[in-house]
Design a protein around this motif. Structure first.
Motif, mmCIF file in Angstrom:
data_model
loop_
_atom_site.group_PDB
_atom_site.id
_atom_site.type_symbol
_atom_site.label_atom_id
_atom_site.label_comp_id
_atom_site.label_asym_id
_atom_site.label_seq_id
_atom_site.Cartn_x
_atom_site.Cartn_y
_atom_site.Cartn_z
ATOM 1 N N SER A 115 1.162 -2.444 3.120
ATOM 2 C CA SER A 115 -0.289 -2.287 3.152
ATOM 3 C C SER A 115 -0.662 -1.528 4.413
ATOM 4 O O SER A 115 -0.373 -1.983 5.526
ATOM 5 N N CYS A 140 -6.883 -7.548 3.025
ATOM 6 C CA CYS A 140 -6.488 -6.184 2.684
ATOM 7 C C CYS A 140 -6.168 -6.140 1.193
ATOM 8 O O CYS A 140 -5.543 -7.065 0.668
ATOM 9 N N PHE A 149 -3.177 -10.340 2.359
ATOM 10 C CA PHE A 149 -2.906 -9.139 1.571
ATOM 11 C C PHE A 149 -3.007 -9.534 0.111
ATOM 12 O O PHE A 149 -2.194 -10.313 -0.386
ATOM 13 N N CYS A 183 -3.603 -1.158 5.519
ATOM 14 C CA CYS A 183 -4.600 -2.005 6.173
ATOM 15 C C CYS A 183 -3.925 -3.073 7.030
ATOM 16 O O CYS A 183 -4.224 -3.221 8.223
ATOM 17 N N ASP A 242 -4.933 -3.079 -0.647
ATOM 18 C CA ASP A 242 -4.533 -1.690 -0.877
ATOM 19 C C ASP A 242 -3.097 -1.583 -1.386
ATOM 20 O O ASP A 242 -2.369 -0.661 -1.029
#
Length: 543
Positions: free
Chosen positions: A482, A505, A471, A484, A507
């Motif tokens: 997240s 990820c 992440f 994702c 996001d």
């Protein structure tokens, strides 16, 4: 939501049935001997769980497990457990163990506080299960400093300790250790993570599960790692989020601590850099947030702010609160700026001016004890002093207050652990390969201030069969922060779909243009979570 305010805080000290257990001897690991002894003993009895309704659709029970696994038929310790059955019995796949961070957080509260925010696929597919590990919460909570002594310790601590701070820190840590012996001596040797993993395996059997399905965050990742190492063939799916480097944690603790100091200061530094780049949103620092922060610590040390209940908030208080709240990532940065500005104005409504309270102490005591049992520090006081001073120097924003403060959280334990006076019977002392396990999912956050990203990378390489999801974000852990990463976790736990190693990820929720009043979807907000509700752990709105 259950908070520390909703449940009784103090748990009676462990009452041991049968012969009294003292074990107040000089530090010794004893793990290899204990493991050999257990190999020749009968297996411990599987506990019987008599479930009762405990409101809100939850069921509670107690599980009696051996205090000392070398004597499986001997003295028992009682573990408090909770579950909520699968919302859709037709889709039920088994039981999901939920393990919080810490050490020291309540697994019972972790399930209660987060169940409603879990993705529907998890609530439909699993009975969601949690428990308070031995020595924590409702499971014979251990006690070291009492509330008055801990309050004195954190009130006397400084945000900017002086050059002669090491000696007093060493003496206070020795006093803490003696208080542990005096108040919980019979329990101290038996709260290490090997015994916690053995407890989980008994609970797995008590629940009728052939293999373990598990989500563990932060320290819960280390518990899961030890379980996998000890019982690889009993793993169905393990998610280890905000992962530890288990080898450094157990065998090279100075290296482990240093990485935490640097990661925490790095996160604080990036926040202050953002304040400099976006002063209108941050609102703190008048163009020099780093200088303003250093001055604020000194000012609060020299002239503490009186809190609403008559306590004192100083520079140490500020550092302590930042250490936990910075975990929330960029979404909290505007709130941190506003809270720092309030602190600068000596406004005691700032959530960064809340001294550690008895609810915090219930977490901090076990946090120190478990890590002192798990870790193996060299006994040299000279080496201790060199490391403590180096960490304070190289992590100047938050490091000095923790390095020379009382025994509280994680990377600050060395002064106590080097002097640890009790046996370490329950320390795990083996390989972390988990050879032969099912695939294990490891998650790491690149800007994690609490469990550095390189730890997740290291764990994914130490395990024989692991996949790493990254992440790319600030803050602690990924699941719930997240969308994702949350989707990857759900697909893995429910359907055993293992994401390809190297998945990233990106996001993270970015800072808003004004101070948020409520947590944006998919996030947590430390002002509400850690500032007001002390140590209530949330994973966020991940529905």
């Amino acid at each position: 939501m259950t908070t520390h305010q909703d449940t009784p805080r103090r748990i009676p000290r462990l009452r041991l049935a049968g012969a009294a257990v003292t074990a107040l001897v000089l530090a010794a690991t004893g793990t290899a001997t204990a493991t050999q002894a257990m190999a020749s003993t009968p297996p411990p009895p599987v506990p019987t769980l008599a479930w009762t309704d405990c409101q809100g659709g939850y069921e509670c029970a107690n599980a009696d497990v051996p205090l000392d696994y070398r004597e499986p038929q001997g003295t028992k310790i009682t573990l408090a457990v909770v579950r909520k059955k699968a919302a859709d019995p037709a889709k039920r796949k088994g039981t999901l163990f939920m393990q919080p961070g810490g050490p020291g957080n309540s697994g019972v509260d972790f399930v209660r506080n987060n169940y409603d925010d879990l993705p529907a696929a998890l609530r439909d597919s699993f009975d969601v299960f949690g428990y308070d590990v031995r020595g924590v919460g409702r499971s014979s909570a251990l006690t070291c400093f009492d509330d008055a002594r801990y309050t004195k310790a954190v009130t006397d601590a400084k945000g900017v300790p002086g050059p002669d701070a090491f000696g007093p820190a060493l003496r206070e840590a020795a006093e803490f250790n003696q208080a542990c012996l005096d108040n919980s001596g019979g329990l101290l040797p038996y709260v290490g993570t090997e015994y916690v993993a053995r407890d989980i395996d008994l609970l797995r059997q008590a629940l009728g599960e052939e293999r373990l399905t598990y989500y563990g965050r932060s320290f819960g990742s280390y518990i899961g790692t030890v379980y996998a190492a000890m019982f690889p063939e009993r793993v169905r799916a393990l998610t280890l989020d905000g992962a530890y480097d288990p080898y450094k944690y157990a065998y090279r603790p100075y290296e482990y601590d240093r990485a935490q100091y640097l990661a925490l200061d790095g996160s604080m530094g990036r926040f202050l850099d953002w304040c400099a780049a976006d002063p209108a949103v941050c609102g703190f620092g008048d163009g020099d947030p780093r200088g303003a922060f250093e001055q604020l610590k000194k000012d609060l040390d020299a002239n503490p702010v009186t809190t609403a209940n008559g306590g004192k908030a100083n520079g140490y208080t500020l550092v302590y609160r930042l250490m936990f709240n910075i975990n929330e990532g960029k979404v909290i940065w505007p709130s941190l700026g506003a809270a720092l500005k309030k602190a600068q104005a000596r406004d005691n409504t700032s959530f960064l001016l809340r001294p550690p309270s008895p609810a915090s102490f219930d977490f901090l005591g076990p946090n120190v004890v478990v890590e002192c049992v798990d870790k193996e520090y060299p006994k040299s006081l000279r080496k201790l002093e060199r490391n403590v001073r180096a960490n304070a120097k190289d992590a100047p924003l938050l490091g000095p207050a923790m390095a020379f403060g009382p025994p509280t959280y994680d990377h600050q334990h060395a002064t106590a652990c080097v002097q640890w006076p009790a046996e370490k019977t329950s320390r795990y002392d083996g390989s972390f390969r988990a050879k032969g396990s099912a695939p294990i999912l490891v998650l790491g956050t690149t800007g994690d201030p609490d469990t550095p990203y390189q730890d997740a990378v290291a764990l994914s390489r130490q395990l024989d069969n692991a996949s790493l999801v990254t992440f790319d974000a600030e803050g602690h852990t990924a699941f719930g922060r997240s969308a994702c990463a949350t989707d990857k976790v759900v697909d893995y736990l429910v359907d055993l779909k293992v994401p390809s190693s190297g998945t990233t990820c990106a996001d993270e929720t970015q800072p808003r243009s004004s101070t948020p009043k409520t947590a944006p979807p998919g996030t947590t907000l430390g002002e509400l979570r850690n500032g007001v509700n002390e140590r209530v752990e949330r994973i966020g709105d991940v529905g």
